[in-house]
Design an enzyme around this catalytic site. Structure first.
Site, PDB file in Angstrom:
ATOM      1  N   CYS A 122       0.658  -1.018  -0.039  1.00 24.56           N
ATOM      2  CA  CYS A 122       0.295  -0.156  -0.139  1.00 24.56           C
ATOM      3  C   CYS A 122       0.679   1.847   0.180  1.00 24.56           C
ATOM      4  CB  CYS A 122      -1.017   0.010   0.893  1.00 24.56           C
ATOM      5  SG  CYS A 122      -0.005  -0.393   2.527  1.00 24.56           S
ATOM      6  N   HIS A 175      -2.360   0.649   7.339  1.00 25.24           N
ATOM      7  CA  HIS A 175      -2.593   0.930   5.809  1.00 25.24           C
ATOM      8  C   HIS A 175      -2.417   1.862   5.532  1.00 25.24           C
ATOM      9  CE1 HIS A 175      -4.095   0.337   2.070  1.00 25.24           C
ATOM     10  NE2 HIS A 175      -5.554   1.062   2.505  1.00 25.24           N
ATOM     11  N   ASP A 232      -8.012   4.880  -1.633  1.00 22.69           N
ATOM     12  CA  ASP A 232      -7.659   3.762  -0.556  1.00 22.69           C
ATOM     13  C   ASP A 232      -7.244   2.741  -1.813  1.00 22.69           C
ATOM     14  OD1 ASP A 232      -7.305   1.565   0.478  1.00 22.69           O
ATOM     15  OD2 ASP A 232      -8.490   1.500   1.279  1.00 22.69           O
TER      16      ASP A 232
END
Ligand code: CA
Ligand code: CA
Ligand code: CA
Ligand code: CA
Lengths: 240, 240
Positions: B68, B180, B198
């Protein structure tokens, strides 16, 4: 003084090595950059943009220079929330990718090896879509008209779970240069422009193109398709 | 009759095989789906959204569940138009990808093998960004405040060529569940919400989260970072 020398050396080095920025190719004046302020304004003021947000959430880059049709299909299947295959790296989550959207069923329509060599025609992409649980309509430009295209595309883009893929010759809309596929995402009435979310993201930004220029680019004979014109696909959820 | 039987069989098969739709996980009531009508309205009415269109044109999915931070960095380097390395499949075009953004220089900061195992901490991602020709500021939540974060992030998101990456614990904002990274793209003042693009797109849509919920999720100790809080990065073009 030292900083100026450093700056000059960096510029010189860039020129010598041909090290290019991550810039995409310049656009002709007839196209509005979707990522610019003008493009942002067009989206904010667009009349049909149901398609935009689900597609933007799934916007991606074609994984090689022959996969624009495949990339467009992945975006639309994910935007439609069609049941997806597994992705080993994402288990337990599922989604369509350019690595799993082609399978034995699509291979029977057009083999991946053929796509890698020469891309797909409008009819081939339509037939591959039809293998998935969606409803697809193929429209060759020669069987349509600017008015019919504008109406059908605008209606689809303004309705939930309906999408449009366009197949056009870049050269006719002032880009370089060949046949290409990408999804449409929105329509602005005052400027009569459609937003193309160009999946060749390493090459071009998203663009707002006039309906007339887009139709002209679709109304071109595809020598890979026995001279039939390019055109567009209307894709929606499967109705049982 | 036959169609009803077919439909029932399809549903039954889905239940038996666990074949899931391409749907992402459900959101708690505190989060607004960025791809929904409500999310679209928030974007259209947002006060700071300079960052949105360049990022949306480069939005992508992290290539595995540990990348991520890498994915966020690729989006921002491309949005900033930083000079990019080659991509074999796209020659002669250049762009950052999750396959070429890590190199010998980043390996010295944090090896790719380590990232694949455990992702990155806020400080590691900041240090990897600093290897590139950009200006990066690392802010741990413990060294900031809700008011300072809101002001800094809103200013950055409303200014060309300035970006924000947030590092947060999903659980604290009602998602599943761990640490994250993703870029922010816009801010709406009336609802006091930020848009997170996201990069775990197979798992969650983009979300509009309140500044308070986001800051609370950043203000969490990261056991992989000696208990230092998570936080955010401010990234902009390098000024020579
Ligand atoms: Ca308008
Ligand atoms: Ca709607
Ligand atoms: Ca507002
Ligand atoms: Ca601007």
């Amino acid at each position: 003084m030292l900083r100026r020398i450093a700056a000059s050396l960096i510029v010189l080095t860039s020129l010598v090595t041909g090290f290019a920025s991550a810039d995409t190719l310049p656009l002709p004046p007839s196209l509005v950059d979707g990522a610019s302020d003008a493009g942002a304004t067009l989206l904010v003021e667009s009349e049909a943009r149901e398609a935009y947000f689900p597609l933007a959430a799934n916007f991606l880059t074609q994984k090689n220079q022959a996969f624009c049709g495949v990339a467009s299909m992945v975006m639309i299947l994910n935007a439609l929330r069609v049941p997806a295959p597994e992705v080993p790296e994402y288990l337990p989550y599922r989604t369509f990718t350019q690595d799993n959207v082609l399978n034995a069923s699509t291979e029977a329509i057009v083999p991946q090896a053929t796509i890698l060599q020469k891309g797909m025609t409008l009819d081939q992409l339509g037939a591959v879509f039809a293998v998935k649980p969606v409803t697809v309509t193929v429209r060759h430009a020669a069987d349509s008209s600017l008015e019919d295209f504008r109406r059908e595309a605008r209606d689809a883009l303004g309705t939930k779970d309906r999408f449009v893929v366009v197949n056009y010759l870049r050269k006719v809309m002032g880009q370089q240069t060949g046949g290409h596929f990408s999804p449409l995402a929105a329509y602005d009435a005052e400027t009569d422009r459609f937003l193309i979310l160009d999946v060749a993201r390493y090459k071009y930004p998203p663009v707002w193109v006039t309906a007339a220029d887009l139709f002209a680019a679709m109304d071109t004979p595809d020598s890979d398709n026995a001279g039939l014109t390019r055109g567009y696909l209307l894709v929606s959820a499967k109705t049982i």
